[in-house]
Scaffold this motif. Sequence first.
Motif, short mmCIF file in Angstrom:
data_model
loop_
_atom_site.label_atom_id
_atom_site.label_comp_id
_atom_site.label_asym_id
_atom_site.label_seq_id
_atom_site.Cartn_x
_atom_site.Cartn_y
_atom_site.Cartn_z
N TYR A 1 66.38 24.27 29.03
CA TYR A 1 66.05 22.79 28.33
C TYR A 1 65.69 22.39 27.16
CZ TYR A 1 66.60 21.93 33.18
OH TYR A 1 67.08 21.86 34.84
N ILE A 2 65.14 24.18 26.97
CA ILE A 2 64.95 23.78 25.09
C ILE A 2 64.61 25.37 24.93
CG2 ILE A 2 62.84 24.64 25.75
CD1 ILE A 2 61.04 23.48 24.55
N ASN A 3 64.64 25.55 23.03
CA ASN A 3 65.23 26.35 23.00
C ASN A 3 63.86 27.99 22.90
OD1 ASN A 3 63.56 26.12 20.08
ND2 ASN A 3 65.45 24.91 19.08
N PRO A 4 63.95 28.73 22.54
CA PRO A 4 62.71 30.22 21.58
C PRO A 4 61.56 29.66 21.15
CG PRO A 4 64.58 31.22 22.41
CD PRO A 4 65.22 30.06 22.79
N VAL B 1 58.29 34.11 19.05
CA VAL B 1 59.49 33.64 19.69
C VAL B 1 60.33 34.89 19.98
CG1 VAL B 1 61.17 32.36 18.49
CG2 VAL B 1 59.15 31.78 17.89
N THR B 2 60.75 35.96 18.91
CA THR B 2 61.30 36.41 19.56
C THR B 2 61.39 37.58 21.48
OG1 THR B 2 59.89 38.68 19.01
CG2 THR B 2 61.76 36.97 16.85
N GLU B 3 60.14 37.96 21.72
CA GLU B 3 59.59 38.39 23.16
C GLU B 3 59.51 37.25 24.01
OE1 GLU B 3 59.66 41.55 23.51
OE2 GLU B 3 60.68 41.61 21.25
N ILE B 4 59.59 36.33 23.97
CA ILE B 4 59.30 34.88 25.25
C ILE B 4 60.30 35.24 26.34
CG2 ILE B 4 61.02 32.77 24.11
CD1 ILE B 4 58.27 31.40 24.30
N PHE B 5 61.41 35.85 26.27
CA PHE B 5 62.02 35.64 26.60
C PHE B 5 61.57 36.85 28.26
CE2 PHE B 5 65.84 33.02 25.21
CZ PHE B 5 65.54 32.12 26.41
#
Length: 134
Positions: free
Chosen positions: A35-38, A95-99
């Motif tokens: 629902y929201i971007n990283p 931000v780059t590792e949040i997933f």
Amino acid sequence: MADLFAWLLSFFLLIAILGILLYQLMCLADLEFDYINPYDSASRINKSVLPEFVVQGTLCFLHLVTGHWVMFLFCLPYSYYNFRLYNQKRHLVDVTEIFNQLPWEKKLRIFKLAYLVVLLCLSIFWMIWSIVDD
């Protein structure tokens, strides 16, 4: 009366920390369901991390100053963990590792939430105890 005021302040500080943690969990859930971007999710979480640390430190200091040693000792591990995260510069979400870190971040915040609910129950118990004792 001062003891009751200290317990009320402790109660409201715990509610504030719980609110901040629930907000962070909602941001992570929104990210998980796309629902929201990283970037937005990480920036929202990172904006709320330092207020969480400050409120927890204030709560721990309040218990120390008012002489509620048992609650101080219960708050101390959480404050030490936050202090250690801050000193190691691991308190912000990348931000780059949040997933990749999403399951771990959710588990961490759920554990913090459960710990704070126990502290809230203890705080309510001691607040009622101080009311009945007077």
